[in-house]
Write a protein that holds these residues in place. Structure first.
Motif, PDB file in Angstrom:
ATOM      1  N   GLY A   1       1.115  -1.177  -0.005  1.00  0.00           N
ATOM      2  CA  GLY A   1      -0.111   0.372   0.103  1.00  0.00           C
ATOM      3  C   GLY A   1       0.589   1.498  -0.170  1.00  0.00           C
ATOM      4  O   GLY A   1       0.566   2.409  -0.243  1.00  0.00           O
ATOM      5  N   SER A   2       2.004   1.363  -0.424  1.00  0.00           N
ATOM      6  CA  SER A   2       2.767   2.172   0.219  1.00  0.00           C
ATOM      7  C   SER A   2       2.727   3.220  -1.518  1.00  0.00           C
ATOM      8  O   SER A   2       2.400   2.769  -2.829  1.00  0.00           O
ATOM      9  CB  SER A   2       4.381   2.398  -0.275  1.00  0.00           C
ATOM     10  OG  SER A   2       5.126   3.235  -0.802  1.00  0.00           O
ATOM     11  N   ALA A   3       2.234   4.999  -1.209  1.00  0.00           N
ATOM     12  CA  ALA A   3       1.503   5.441  -2.638  1.00  0.00           C
ATOM     13  C   ALA A   3       3.474   5.253  -3.289  1.00  0.00           C
ATOM     14  O   ALA A   3       3.598   6.182  -4.577  1.00  0.00           O
ATOM     15  CB  ALA A   3       1.692   7.004  -1.389  1.00  0.00           C
ATOM     16  N   TRP A   4       4.455   5.806  -2.510  1.00  0.00           N
ATOM     17  CA  TRP A   4       5.989   5.542  -3.439  1.00  0.00           C
ATOM     18  C   TRP A   4       5.833   4.262  -5.033  1.00  0.00           C
ATOM     19  O   TRP A   4       6.484   4.223  -5.828  1.00  0.00           O
ATOM     20  CB  TRP A   4       7.171   5.479  -2.676  1.00  0.00           C
ATOM     21  CG  TRP A   4       7.290   6.381  -1.876  1.00  0.00           C
ATOM     22  CD1 TRP A   4       7.516   7.220  -0.826  1.00  0.00           C
ATOM     23  CD2 TRP A   4       7.680   7.778  -2.538  1.00  0.00           C
ATOM     24  NE1 TRP A   4       7.665   7.902  -0.133  1.00  0.00           N
ATOM     25  CE2 TRP A   4       7.566   8.705  -0.857  1.00  0.00           C
ATOM     26  CE3 TRP A   4       8.703   8.074  -3.807  1.00  0.00           C
ATOM     27  CZ2 TRP A   4       8.252  10.240  -1.489  1.00  0.00           C
ATOM     28  CZ3 TRP A   4       8.929   9.602  -4.087  1.00  0.00           C
ATOM     29  CH2 TRP A   4       8.976  10.698  -2.536  1.00  0.00           C
TER      30      TRP A   4
ATOM     31  N   THR B   1       2.717   3.012  -6.153  1.00  0.00           N
ATOM     32  CA  THR B   1       2.319   3.194  -7.125  1.00  0.00           C
ATOM     33  C   THR B   1       2.077   4.278  -7.501  1.00  0.00           C
ATOM     34  O   THR B   1       2.622   4.573  -8.684  1.00  0.00           O
ATOM     35  CB  THR B   1       1.028   3.811  -6.064  1.00  0.00           C
ATOM     36  OG1 THR B   1       0.168   2.460  -5.690  1.00  0.00           O
ATOM     37  CG2 THR B   1      -0.358   3.767  -7.270  1.00  0.00           C
ATOM     38  N   ALA B   2       3.630   5.577  -7.222  1.00  0.00           N
ATOM     39  CA  ALA B   2       3.532   6.212  -7.953  1.00  0.00           C
ATOM     40  C   ALA B   2       5.010   6.423  -8.988  1.00  0.00           C
ATOM     41  O   ALA B   2       5.107   6.415 -10.214  1.00  0.00           O
ATOM     42  CB  ALA B   2       4.560   7.398  -6.912  1.00  0.00           C
TER      43      ALA B   2
END
Length: 654
Positions: A299-302, A304-305
Motif C-alpha cells: 500500500g505504499s504511495a511511493w 504506486t507513483a
C-alpha cells in the motif's frame, strides 16, 4: 416500376421492423432487464437497417435482402414474441406459451441466416456449386434441431410457466437434437471456413472486404461460444451476444458498400498493437508494484507513483516499437511504405540521394506513375515544379497540401491508389516533407539565381541601349545644332565689320538655336536623377507633384538615405506618376515612402483604370530590375477597373 419497387421495398421492411421493435419494447418494458430489452431492439434495427441500405444501393446482392429477411424475422419471432409471452404471463393474456415457444426457437433460423451470409459474402455468389451442399445440410440441421428443441420436455426453462406445453414423449427429440445440432453447427463452421478459402483466393478490393467481415466474424467466433455456455448462468451473456452480432451486419455493410475499405489494415494493426501494449504495461505495473511493495511495504504511495512513472516513460517508445512489429506482420503495405520513405530520407541526409528524387520515390511507393509534386514559393505565392516552371494545381486530381509548421511548402497531385488507405497515403506524403522542403529551397534558389542573371543582363543591355540613345541624340540633335550655332557666330563675327544690323539678326538666330539646344539637352537628361535629390527624396517628390497635371499626395520622410536607394525610390515615383498620367486616366496619385525596419517601402497608388503589368521592354520591367539589383522586391497590384499600386521594398540598412 420495378426499379421503384426496389427502392421502396427496403424502406418498407425497415419501417416495419421499427414498428415491431417499438411494440416489443413496450410489451417487455420492466418485465425483463431494461438493457436486455433495448440491446436486442438495437440489434434487430441494425441488421435490417444495414440490409435495407445494401438492398437499395446494391439490389443485385442477395446479402442485403437476406439481412432484411432474417432481421425482420428476428424482430417478430424473438423480440415481439418474447415481449408478448412476458406480458401475457404478467397480465394473464392468452397465447403466452406460443410467444415463449417462438422466441425460444428463433435463434436457429437466425443462425442459419448467418450460415447463408458466410457462404455468399461479399459477392452474393457461392465460391462454387459444391458449397450449396453446406446450405442444404444446414437447412436439414435447422429442421431437425427446431423439432427437437421446440418439442423437448427439457426446454421448460424457456417458458414463463416453467413447462414446455408442446413437449412430447412420442417423438425422439433427443435424436433430433443429436443429429440436427451437429449438422447445424457443422454447416455454420463450414460456411465460416468458406470465408477463409475465399480470402486465400481473393485479391484487391475483395480481399479488403473480407478483412472487414473476418475481423467481426473472428470476434464473434470467440465470444458467441462463450455466451452459449453462459446463457443460463448470467443475463450479461445475452447482452454480449447481441452486441457482438450487431457488429457483423455493420462490418458486412461497410465492406459491401466499400466505406473506408482500406482502413481495415490500420484498424487491425492498431487494435493488436494497443492490446499487446496494454498487456505489457499492465504486467510492468504489477511487477513494479509487487517488487517495491515488498521493499517499502504493502500500500505504499511511493510504489504506486514509481510504477505509474515507469509505465508513462515506457509508453511512447514501446508503442512505436510494437506498432512497427505489428505493421510488419499484419499491415505489410504500411510497414513497407513508411520504411521506404524513411530509408530515402536517411539517404538524403547523408548526401547519397538528391532531394529532388522525392517525386520518383513517392510514385514508386504509391504505385502512381502520374503523381506530380509541386513546391510553393511563398514570396511570389505560386506553385512551380522541381525545375522551377510555373504549374497549375487545379487539374481535377486528388491533392494533399504539404505543410511544415504553419508554412505551406508544396502540394502532391495524385490518382487515389487502390492499395493504400487515405490515412497511410497522407502519412507517407507528410513524411516526405523534409525532402520536399529541401527541394523547394533549392528550386527557389535556382529561380533567384536565374532571375539575378537575367536582371543583370537586362541592366547591362539597358545601359548599352541608353548610351547608344544618348550618343545618337547628341550626334543628331544637340551636336549638330551646336555646330550650326558655332558657324552662325563665326558668320556674325564677319558681319560686324560690314553690316552690323545683319550681324544682330544672325546673333538673334544663334540665341534662339541656343535655347533649342538647351531644351534638347534637358530632354536627354530626363531619366537621370534630378538635382533635387541633392536635398533629399522628399524635395524631389514634391517637385514631381508640383509639375504634375493632377493632384498628387506626397508622404515621404525627410531623412536622408543612401544615394542609390533615393535614386531608385525617385525613379519608382517618376514611372508610377508618368503611367498614371499617360495610360491610367487617373484623377489622383499618392506617392508614399516609409521605413519598415531595415527596408524602405515605396508605394505609388492611383485611382485609374488598372490592368498594368510588367512586360518586356516596359518601364515597369526596368523598375523591377533596378529594385532587384539593390536586393529588394517589387510588386504590382492592378486589377482592371480598380486602380494600380506599385510597391517596392528597398533594403536601406538600420
Amino acid at each position: 416500376m420495378g426499379a421503384r419497387r426496389g427502392r421502396l421495398l427496403p424502406a418498407l421492411l425497415f419501417g416495419t421492423t421499427v414498428i415491431v421493435e417499438i411494440t416489443a419494447v413496450v410489451l417487455s418494458w420492466r418485465l425483463e432487464p431494461v438493457y436486455d430489452t433495448l440491446v436486442y431492439a438495437v440489434f434487430g434495427l441494425t441488421t435490417v437497417g444495414v440490409g435495407a441500405v445494401i438492398a437499395r444501393r446494391r439490389p443485385e446482392n442477395p446479402i442485403g435482402w437476406l439481412f432484411c429477411g432474417f432481421g425482420l424475422l428476428n424482430a417478430v419471432a424473438a423480440d415481439l414474441a418474447q415481449g408478448w409471452g412476458l406480458r401475457a404471463a404478467a397480465e394473464g393474456w392468452p397465447g403466452g406459451a406460443i410467444g415463449d415457444g417462438i422466441a425460444a426457437i428463433n435463434w436457429l433460423p437466425s443462425g442459419y441466416g448467418w450460415t447463408l451470409t458466410f457462404l455468399l459474402f461479399p459477392t452474393g455468389r457461392l465460391l462454387s456449386p459444391r458449397w450449396r451442399y453446406v446450405a442444404w445440410l444446414g437447412a436439414a440441421g435447422l429442421v431437425l434441431s427446431g423439432l427437437g428443441w421446440s418439442l423437448s420436455p427439457d426446454r421448460g426453462r424457456d417458458f414463463a410457466t416453467g413447462r414446455n406445453p408442446w413437449a412430447t414423449d412420442s417423438l425422439p427429440t433427443g435424436v433430433f437434437l443429436a443429429v440436427g445440432m451437429p449438422l447445424f453447427i457443422g454447416s455454420l463452421l463450414a460456411a465460416a471456413g468458406s470465408l477463409a478459402v475465399r480470402f486465400r483466393r481473393s485479391s484487391g478490393t475483395e480481399r479488403q472486404q473480407l478483412k472487414w467481415f473476418a475481423l467481426a466474424a473472428g470476434v464473434a467466433g470467440i465470444v458467441l461460444p462463450i455466451t452459449f455456455v453462459l446463457w443460463y448462468v448470467t443475463p450479461l451473456a445475452g447482452v454480449l451476444a447481441a452486441l457482438v452480432l450487431s457488429a457483423l451486419p455493420l462490418a458486412a455493410g461497410a465492406a459491401i458498400l466499400r466505406y473506408r475499405l482500406y482502413d481495415i489494415d490500420l484498424f487491425i494493426s492498431r487494435t493488436v498493437a494497443y492490446v499487446v501494449l496494454t498487456v505489457l504495461l499492465a504486467a510492468t505495473y504489477l511487477v513494479v508494484i509487487v517488487a517495491l511493495g515488498t521493499l517499502l511495504g504493502r500500500g505504499s504511495a511511493w510504489a504506486t507513483a514509481t510504477a505509474t512513472v515507469v509505465c508513462a516513460m515506457l509508453f511512447r517508445p514501446l508503442r512505436g516499437r510494437l506498432q512497427d512489429l505489428v505493421d510488419r506482420r499484419f499491415n505489410r503495405s504500411r510497414y513497407d511504405a513508411l520504411h521506404r520513405m524513411a530509408d530515402f530520407l536517411d539517404a538524403v541526409r547523408s548526401g547519397r540521394r538528391a532531394p529532388e528524387e522525392v517525386r520518383t520515390v513517392l510514385r514508386e511507393i504509391l504505385a502512381d506513375p502520374g503523381l506530380d509534386l509541386f513546391v510553393f514559393l511563398p514570396e511570389s505565392r505560386r506553385y512551380v515544379d522541381l525545375d522551377g516552371a510555373d504549374r497549375d494545381v487545379e487539374d481535377g486530381r486528388a491533392r494533399i497540401i504539404l505543410e511544415r509548421g504553419d508554412q505551406r511548402i508544396g502540394v502532391v497531385l495524385h490518382d487515389s491508389p487502390a492499395g493504400l488507405g487515405p490515412e497511410l497515403l497522407r502519412r507517407v506524403v507528410e513524411d516526405s516533407g523534409l525532402a520536399v522542403e529541401i527541394a523547394r529551397l533549392r528550386a527557389e534558389l535556382r529561380l533567384q539565381l536565374t532571375e539575378v542573371k537575367a536582371s543583370r543582363a537586362r541592366i547591362v543591355a539597358a545601359g548599352h541601349a541608353e548610351r547608344r540613345r544618348i550618343e545618337r541624340d547628341l550626334h543628331d540633335g544637340a551636336q549638330q545644332r551646336l555646330v550650326s550655332i558655332g558657324l552662325a557666330l563665326r558668320h556674325a563675327q564677319h558681319q560686324l565689320g560690314s553690316s552690323p544690323a545683319a550681324a544682330g539678326s544672325t546673333l538673334d538666330g544663334a540665341v534662339a538655336e541656343v535655347s533649342v539646344a538647351i531644351d534638347e539637352l534637358r530632354e536627354l537628361a530626363r531619366g537621370l536623377p534630378p538635382t533635387q535629390l541633392d536635398s533629399g527624396l522628399r524635395p524631389a517628390c514634391q517637385d514631381l507633384a508640383r509639375r504634375a497635371p493632377l493632384p498628387v499626395i506626397v508622404e515621404v520622410p525627410a531623412e536622408r538615405l543612401d544615394a542609390g536607394v533615393e535614386a531608385a525610390a525617385y525613379f519608382i515615383c517618376c514611372e508610377g506618376l508618368t503611367n498614371a498620367v499617360k495610360h491610367a486616366e487617373a484623377t489622383r496619385v499618392a506617392l508614399r515612402a516609409c521605413r519598415d525596419g531595415d527596408h524602405l517601402v515605396v508605394t505609388v497608388d492611383d485611382d485609374g483604370c488598372g490592368g498594368a503589368a510588367a512586360r518586356d521592354g516596359t518601364g515597369l520591367t526596368g523598375l523591377a530590375d533596378r529594385v532587384a539589383a539593390l536586393g529588394g522586391t517589387f510588386r504590382i497590384q492592378s486589377r482592371s477597373g480598380a486602380g494600380t499600386t506599385l510597391v517596392a521594398e528597398l533594403p536601406c540598412g538600420s
